[in-house]
Design an enzyme around this catalytic site. Structure first.
Site, PDB file in Angstrom:
ATOM      1  N   ASP A 298       7.171  -2.505  -2.463  1.00 12.76           N
ATOM      2  CA  ASP A 298       5.858  -3.155  -2.445  1.00 12.76           C
ATOM      3  C   ASP A 298       5.719  -4.009  -3.691  1.00 12.76           C
ATOM      4  OD1 ASP A 298       3.449  -3.816  -1.290  1.00 12.76           O
ATOM      5  OD2 ASP A 298       2.354  -2.158  -2.190  1.00 12.76           O
TER       6      ASP A 298
ATOM      7  N   HIS B 298      -5.474 -10.828  -7.060  1.00  9.87           N
ATOM      8  CA  HIS B 298      -5.569  -9.365  -6.992  1.00  9.87           C
ATOM      9  C   HIS B 298      -5.200  -8.732  -8.329  1.00  9.87           C
ATOM     10  CE1 HIS B 298      -5.244  -5.253  -5.570  1.00  9.87           C
ATOM     11  NE2 HIS B 298      -3.991  -5.209  -5.960  1.00  9.87           N
TER      12      HIS B 298
ATOM     13  N   GLU C  10      -5.195  -1.962   1.747  1.00 10.39           N
ATOM     14  CA  GLU C  10      -4.692  -3.144   1.055  1.00 10.39           C
ATOM     15  C   GLU C  10      -4.216  -4.112   2.125  1.00 10.39           C
ATOM     16  OE1 GLU C  10      -1.820  -1.875  -1.917  1.00 10.39           O
ATOM     17  OE2 GLU C  10      -3.427  -1.564  -3.373  1.00 10.39           O
TER      18      GLU C  10
ATOM     19  N   ASP D   2      -1.492  -1.256   3.483  1.00 12.59           N
ATOM     20  CA  ASP D   2      -0.966  -0.287   2.519  1.00 12.59           C
ATOM     21  C   ASP D   2      -2.122   0.596   2.052  1.00 12.59           C
ATOM     22  OD1 ASP D   2       0.703   0.992   0.740  1.00 12.59           O
ATOM     23  OD2 ASP D   2       0.537  -0.566  -0.791  1.00 12.59           O
TER      24      ASP D   2
ATOM     25  N   GLN E 219      -4.617   7.677  -7.252  1.00  9.89           N
ATOM     26  CA  GLN E 219      -3.791   6.668  -7.934  1.00  9.89           C
ATOM     27  C   GLN E 219      -4.099   6.612  -9.424  1.00  9.89           C
ATOM     28  OE1 GLN E 219      -4.173   2.786  -6.110  1.00  9.89           O
ATOM     29  NE2 GLN E 219      -2.908   1.761  -7.649  1.00  9.89           N
TER      30      GLN E 219
ATOM     31  N   LYS F 202      -0.177   6.448  -2.288  1.00  7.80           N
ATOM     32  CA  LYS F 202       0.189   5.372  -1.364  1.00  7.80           C
ATOM     33  C   LYS F 202       1.265   5.796  -0.370  1.00  7.80           C
ATOM     34  CE  LYS F 202      -1.027   1.647  -4.504  1.00  7.80           C
ATOM     35  NZ  LYS F 202      -1.585   0.541  -3.700  1.00  7.80           N
TER      36      LYS F 202
ATOM     37  N   SER G  18       1.204   4.063   5.791  1.00  6.21           N
ATOM     38  CA  SER G  18       1.029   2.610   5.699  1.00  6.21           C
ATOM     39  C   SER G  18       1.288   2.076   7.094  1.00  6.21           C
ATOM     40  CB  SER G  18       2.018   1.991   4.715  1.00  6.21           C
ATOM     41  OG  SER G  18       1.969   2.662   3.474  1.00  6.21           O
TER      42      SER G  18
HETATM   43 MN    MN Z   1       0.251  -2.373  -1.897  1.00  5.48          MN
END
Ligand code: MN
Length: 416
Positions: free
Chosen positions: A126, A133, A199, A233, A240, A253, A257
């Site tokens: 990723d 962002h 995401e 995602d 996190q 994460k 996904s």
């Molecule tokens: Mn991501």
């Protein structure tokens, strides 16, 4: 181009698209393509010899439950298959159009088939390649004056993610549980995340293999990119925040996904190339690139609370990416890392310059301080249980629309 297969107005799948996916047809699973709302089973076309002229050594690729063996043929062969299919479906092509036996076996209504994971994802990277962002996150969590870390404009920042939990659209995901530390001066606690986020990303999937120790130049990178999918995602921001120092995101994460089921080829998107943002400072020579290396692909995110109607909460565009896919793949391999057919490379959250184009709830609601109003009267700062997140992507120019369909997942309550 016109097709003898009906194509509804506004369809993501005109004859110019010809994406590849894996479909279940009740008794079997096969590589497939789609025109309008018609799905075509490629194993049946292989049965009847439609690919014989292409001199494909191993026709079993059309009977596999994933596209990896097909993609391993390399782009010269897979492009030839795509062009042959396009020819078969053209309005003036009689071969398949007038063969009722094959049509009855190979053509299905989209509603009658199930979509499966198109590839076995061996490796997943990723990236973090949207400057908007990365800047927003830096402003929120670090220092507004130095929002980007010193390396950001010099290399496409990325990390190696978890591939086993990448699932196809329509797969629902339980709210993850984990450790969080909501209060600085209190001990960490364990429980379901309170800050579940999406995401908005695109991901490219590589075709072909390279040997360990070799590199792929920025000029040659596109020869290894089979195509793109939408990529959600999912991220648990509170998990996190507590876990990510020093080695980056981990369990926040890896709980699920979601990708869109049809891989849209790079060739189908050629007409939508645009120049990316100016890169300053100039990248090192192994990353240096000029010309239209980004793609003008419109992106939308809808949030649907339970059975209520969905609200559009984000509109962004893939063209905003600071680092191109070619640069990402060149960087991935510059130290000698080998690649395989079916590897997946997420773009990173794709935020645009305006607040309605931010590609995550974290940014749209600015760390929980600006709730989003839903059509059903409710508000959100993060995702609730039973919310469905729907992502859409399409490129449109000169009356031709190449789309990805949708990437959907519903969040279920945490498991006991
Ligand atoms: Mn991501």
């Amino acid at each position: 181009m016109k097709s003898w297969i009906p194509i509804p107005a506004g369809s993501d799948f005109p004859i110019e698209n010809i994406p590849f996916g894996i479909c279940s047809f009740g008794d079997h699973i096969s590589p497939s393509t789609r025109v309008g709302d018609t799905v075509i089973d490629l194993s049946v076309l292989a049965d009847y010899g439609y690919f014989d002229l292409l001199e494909i050594d191993d026709l079993t690729v059309f009977y596999e439950p994933v596209l990896n063996p097909f993609m391993s043929l390399g782009k010269a062969k897979t492009n030839a298959v795509r062009l042959l299919l396009q020819d078969l479906f053209k309005i003036d092509s009689g071969d398949l159009q007038h063969n009722d036996e094959v049509k009855s076996l190979a053509l299905f209504s989209f509603d009658a088939v199930g979509m499966k994971m198109p590839v076995f994802v061996g490796d997943y990277t990723d990236f973090y390649s949207s400057i908007e962002h990365a800047t927003n996150v830096g402003v929120m969590f670090r220092d507004p004056a130095n929002a980007l870390l010193p390396n950001w404009r010099h290399l496409p920042v990325g990390y190696h993610g978890r591939s086993s939990s990448i699932v196809v659209s329509g797969t629902n995901i339980h709210r993850p549980k984990g450790q969080t530390k909501p209060n600085e001066d209190q001990p960490a606690i364990f429980g379901p995340t309170k800050q579940l986020d999406f995401e908005l990303e695109m991901a490219f999937i590589t075709s072909g293999e390279t040997p360990l120790g070799s590199t792929i130049s920025v000029e040659k990178a596109r020869e290894y990119i089979f195509g793109l999918v939408l990529f959600n995602d999912l991220s648990a921001r509170d998990i996190q925040k507590w876990e990510y120092v020093p080695l980056g995101p981990f369990l926040s994460k890896s709980f699920g996904s979601v990708i869109s089921p049809w891989i849209v080829t790079l060739e189908a998107l050629e007409n939508f190339r645009v120049e990316g943002p100016v890169q300053e400072p100039q990248p090192m020579s192994y990353l240096k690139q000029t010309g239209p290396n980004n793609f003008d692909i419109q992106l939308e995110v809808y949030l649907k609370p339970g059975i209520a109607s969905e609200s559009l909460i984000c509109r962004s565009n893939f063209k905003h990416m600071y680092w191109s896919m070619d640069q990402q793949l060149a960087h991935q391999t510059v130290a000698g890392c080998n690649i395989n057919a079916g590897d997946l490379y997420g773009s990173g959250t794709i935020s645009g310059p305006t607040p309605d184009s931010y590609g995550s709830m974290l940014e749209l609601c600015w760390k929980g301080t600006k709730p989003i109003q839903m059509k059903d009267g409710s508000q959100r700062v993060f995702i609730h249980d039973h919310d469905t997140i729907i992502m859409k992507a399409f490129a449109e120019k000169d009356g031709i629309r190449i789309g990805f369909g949708s990437c959907e997942t519903t969040i279920l309550p945490a498991n006991n």
